[in-house]
Design an enzyme around this catalytic site. Structure first.
Site, mmCIF file in Angstrom:
data_model
loop_
_atom_site.group_PDB
_atom_site.id
_atom_site.type_symbol
_atom_site.label_atom_id
_atom_site.label_comp_id
_atom_site.label_asym_id
_atom_site.label_seq_id
_atom_site.Cartn_x
_atom_site.Cartn_y
_atom_site.Cartn_z
ATOM 1 N N HIS A 29 0.809 -1.112 -0.132
ATOM 2 C CA HIS A 29 0.066 -0.080 -0.111
ATOM 3 C C HIS A 29 0.886 1.314 -0.152
ATOM 4 O O HIS A 29 1.922 1.335 0.754
ATOM 5 C CB HIS A 29 -0.585 0.171 1.428
ATOM 6 C CG HIS A 29 -1.831 -1.075 1.190
ATOM 7 N ND1 HIS A 29 -3.043 -1.176 0.636
ATOM 8 C CD2 HIS A 29 -1.835 -2.218 2.211
ATOM 9 C CE1 HIS A 29 -3.794 -2.097 0.879
ATOM 10 N NE2 HIS A 29 -3.204 -2.809 1.878
ATOM 11 N N GLU A 30 0.485 2.260 -0.576
ATOM 12 C CA GLU A 30 1.170 3.564 -0.657
ATOM 13 C C GLU A 30 0.643 4.233 0.717
ATOM 14 O O GLU A 30 -0.728 3.875 1.211
ATOM 15 C CB GLU A 30 0.569 4.443 -1.723
ATOM 16 C CG GLU A 30 1.298 5.849 -1.552
ATOM 17 C CD GLU A 30 1.053 6.513 -2.823
ATOM 18 O OE1 GLU A 30 2.042 7.603 -3.163
ATOM 19 O OE2 GLU A 30 0.563 5.959 -3.955
ATOM 20 N N HIS A 33 2.951 10.482 1.676
ATOM 21 C CA HIS A 33 4.433 11.275 1.485
ATOM 22 C C HIS A 33 5.274 10.478 0.746
ATOM 23 O O HIS A 33 6.367 10.161 0.961
ATOM 24 C CB HIS A 33 4.997 11.334 3.162
ATOM 25 C CG HIS A 33 3.999 11.922 4.100
ATOM 26 N ND1 HIS A 33 3.621 13.384 3.742
ATOM 27 C CD2 HIS A 33 3.211 11.599 4.812
ATOM 28 C CE1 HIS A 33 2.935 13.879 4.712
ATOM 29 N NE2 HIS A 33 2.524 12.673 5.507
#
Length: 63
Positions: A29-30, A33
């Site tokens: 997952h992202e 930031h």
């Protein structure tokens, strides 16, 4: 700049090298930031549901 899909695929491939074969689901997952979190576990889950016994790693921002 990195292509997110390629980066997530690379993270999954790296995590797969550390996974127990029984941990069939490898996810990434992202996490904002430009950071990414990847892990492997028996069932899929949202990032906030990752458990302590999951194999996981956080990668620093790349943006």
């Amino acid at each position: 700049s990195h292509d997110n899909a390629q980066l997530l695929t690379a993270i999954k491939a790296y995590i797969a090298t550390m996974c127990d074969p029984k941990m069939a689901v490898i996810m990434a997952h992202e996490i904002g930031h430009g950071g990414y979190y990847g892990y492997c576990r028996k069932i899929p889950c949202a990032p906030e549901d990752v458990k302590d016994d999951d194999i996981g790693m956080v990668l620093p921002g790349t943006k």
